[in-house]
Design a protein around this motif. Sequence first.
Motif, PDB file in Angstrom:
ATOM      1  N   LEU A   6      11.059   6.721   8.227  1.00  0.00           N
ATOM      2  CA  LEU A   6      10.528   7.981   7.702  1.00  0.00           C
ATOM      3  C   LEU A   6       9.743   7.679   6.424  1.00  0.00           C
ATOM      4  O   LEU A   6      10.311   7.223   5.438  1.00  0.00           O
ATOM      5  N   ALA A   7       8.437   7.916   6.486  1.00  0.00           N
ATOM      6  CA  ALA A   7       7.576   7.665   5.320  1.00  0.00           C
ATOM      7  C   ALA A   7       7.554   8.910   4.457  1.00  0.00           C
ATOM      8  O   ALA A   7       7.338  10.014   4.954  1.00  0.00           O
ATOM      9  N   THR A   8       7.779   8.760   3.146  1.00  0.00           N
ATOM     10  CA  THR A   8       7.822   9.942   2.290  1.00  0.00           C
ATOM     11  C   THR A   8       7.091   9.750   0.971  1.00  0.00           C
ATOM     12  O   THR A   8       7.258   8.739   0.300  1.00  0.00           O
ATOM     13  N   VAL A 112       8.011   8.330  11.525  1.00  0.00           N
ATOM     14  CA  VAL A 112       7.852   9.773  11.330  1.00  0.00           C
ATOM     15  C   VAL A 112       7.219  10.015   9.961  1.00  0.00           C
ATOM     16  O   VAL A 112       7.626   9.412   8.965  1.00  0.00           O
ATOM     17  N   MET A 113       6.235  10.890   9.923  1.00  0.00           N
ATOM     18  CA  MET A 113       5.571  11.219   8.661  1.00  0.00           C
ATOM     19  C   MET A 113       4.956  12.604   8.715  1.00  0.00           C
ATOM     20  O   MET A 113       4.841  13.194   9.786  1.00  0.00           O
ATOM     21  N   GLY A 114       4.573  13.124   7.556  1.00  0.00           N
ATOM     22  CA  GLY A 114       3.907  14.418   7.505  1.00  0.00           C
ATOM     23  C   GLY A 114       2.433  14.265   7.854  1.00  0.00           C
ATOM     24  O   GLY A 114       1.881  13.164   7.814  1.00  0.00           O
ATOM     25  N   GLY A 117      -0.098  15.098   2.615  1.00  0.00           N
ATOM     26  CA  GLY A 117       0.793  14.644   1.556  1.00  0.00           C
ATOM     27  C   GLY A 117       0.492  15.331   0.250  1.00  0.00           C
ATOM     28  O   GLY A 117       0.255  16.538   0.198  1.00  0.00           O
ATOM     29  N   LEU A 118       0.482  14.554  -0.798  1.00  0.00           N
ATOM     30  CA  LEU A 118       0.261  15.083  -2.147  1.00  0.00           C
ATOM     31  C   LEU A 118      -1.219  15.216  -2.488  1.00  0.00           C
ATOM     32  O   LEU A 118      -1.569  15.693  -3.563  1.00  0.00           O
ATOM     33  N   GLY A 119      -2.101  14.774  -1.584  1.00  0.00           N
ATOM     34  CA  GLY A 119      -3.545  14.795  -1.842  1.00  0.00           C
ATOM     35  C   GLY A 119      -4.073  16.210  -2.054  1.00  0.00           C
ATOM     36  O   GLY A 119      -3.444  17.193  -1.656  1.00  0.00           O
TER      37      GLY A 119
HETATM   38  P1  ATP Z   1      -4.846  11.659   0.965  1.00  0.00           P
HETATM   39  O1  ATP Z   1      -3.723  10.790   0.434  1.00  0.00           O
HETATM   40  O2  ATP Z   1      -5.668  10.975   1.994  1.00  0.00           O
HETATM   41  O3  ATP Z   1      -5.635  12.284  -0.138  1.00  0.00           O
HETATM   42  P2  ATP Z   1      -2.751  13.505   1.703  1.00  0.00           P
HETATM   43  O4  ATP Z   1      -2.018  13.023   0.497  1.00  0.00           O
HETATM   44  O5  ATP Z   1      -2.833  14.975   1.922  1.00  0.00           O
HETATM   45  O6  ATP Z   1      -4.211  12.900   1.758  1.00  0.00           O
HETATM   46  P3  ATP Z   1      -1.380  11.493   3.263  1.00  0.00           P
HETATM   47  O7  ATP Z   1      -1.290  10.723   1.993  1.00  0.00           O
HETATM   48  O8  ATP Z   1      -2.001  10.852   4.460  1.00  0.00           O
HETATM   49  O9  ATP Z   1      -2.105  12.902   3.042  1.00  0.00           O
HETATM   50  O10 ATP Z   1       0.109  11.931   3.619  1.00  0.00           O
HETATM   51  C1  ATP Z   1       0.569  12.122   4.951  1.00  0.00           C
HETATM   52  C2  ATP Z   1       2.014  11.641   5.078  1.00  0.00           C
HETATM   53  O11 ATP Z   1       2.021  10.211   4.861  1.00  0.00           O
HETATM   54  C3  ATP Z   1       3.007  12.199   4.069  1.00  0.00           C
HETATM   55  O12 ATP Z   1       3.557  13.447   4.479  1.00  0.00           O
HETATM   56  C4  ATP Z   1       4.056  11.102   4.055  1.00  0.00           C
HETATM   57  O13 ATP Z   1       4.893  11.227   5.202  1.00  0.00           O
HETATM   58  C5  ATP Z   1       3.216   9.835   4.220  1.00  0.00           C
HETATM   59  N1  ATP Z   1       2.854   9.207   2.932  1.00  0.00           N
HETATM   60  C6  ATP Z   1       1.733   9.435   2.188  1.00  0.00           C
HETATM   61  N2  ATP Z   1       1.723   8.690   1.083  1.00  0.00           N
HETATM   62  C7  ATP Z   1       2.861   7.943   1.107  1.00  0.00           C
HETATM   63  C8  ATP Z   1       3.457   6.975   0.227  1.00  0.00           C
HETATM   64  N3  ATP Z   1       2.870   6.609  -0.914  1.00  0.00           N
HETATM   65  N4  ATP Z   1       4.640   6.420   0.583  1.00  0.00           N
HETATM   66  C9  ATP Z   1       5.243   6.798   1.742  1.00  0.00           C
HETATM   67  N5  ATP Z   1       4.747   7.701   2.586  1.00  0.00           N
HETATM   68  C10 ATP Z   1       3.580   8.278   2.293  1.00  0.00           C
END
Ligand code: ATP
Length: 145
Positions: A6-8, A112-114, A117-119
């Motif tokens: 699970l990536a978070t 599993v991941m969202g 994210g925080l972007g």
């Molecule tokens: P971006 O980072 O491209 O600006 P975003 O932050 O909206 O866009 P992602 O970073 O791709 O989208 O996040 C999607 C999912 O990837 C998150 O819900 C989480 O599960 C995983 N994820 C993102 N960044 C990390 C991290 N640094 N470590 C672990 N999991 C991550």
Amino acid sequence: MMRILLATDGSPHALRAAAFVARLVRETRGVELILVNVGHVPAVALGGPGAGAMVDFGVLEEGLERAGQEILNNTLRELAGIDADIAKEYRRGDPGGQILEAAKAKDVDLIVMGCRGLGQFGGLILGSVSERVLHGAHMPVLIVR
Ligand code: ATP
Ligand code: MG
């Protein structure tokens, strides 16, 4: 034994992914769950004139790791009460690449991941990290919307 990564990043999306994993685990026997957070130094801190002089990388990386451990603990809280063997793994580097490395090293059956994210760019369907993992993975990937 089913092994799940699970990536978070601690975002509401990632916590929704955690809630789904909790549900999945409740219905499945013998799951080994690995929570992964990757601390990464934003490119803006690495490049540009004078960036090296402005940033103390030791302090930066300590802060990232502390934040990463907190994210892992918050995500663990989302999984309270499930009957699974749970490990936490903090990594450093490019999030997508490191998630793929961890998945390969642990030979997981599922990532599993969202979807986001925080972007800041909320308009996209898929963030760059989930897109990168989806492209590079040799195992099933579950993206929680
Ligand atoms: P971006 O980072 O491209 O600006 P975003 O932050 O909206 O866009 P992602 O970073 O791709 O989208 O996040 C999607 C999912 O990837 C998150 O819900 C989480 O599960 C995983 N994820 C993102 N960044 C990390 C991290 N640094 N470590 C672990 N999991 C991550
Ligand atoms: Mg992101």
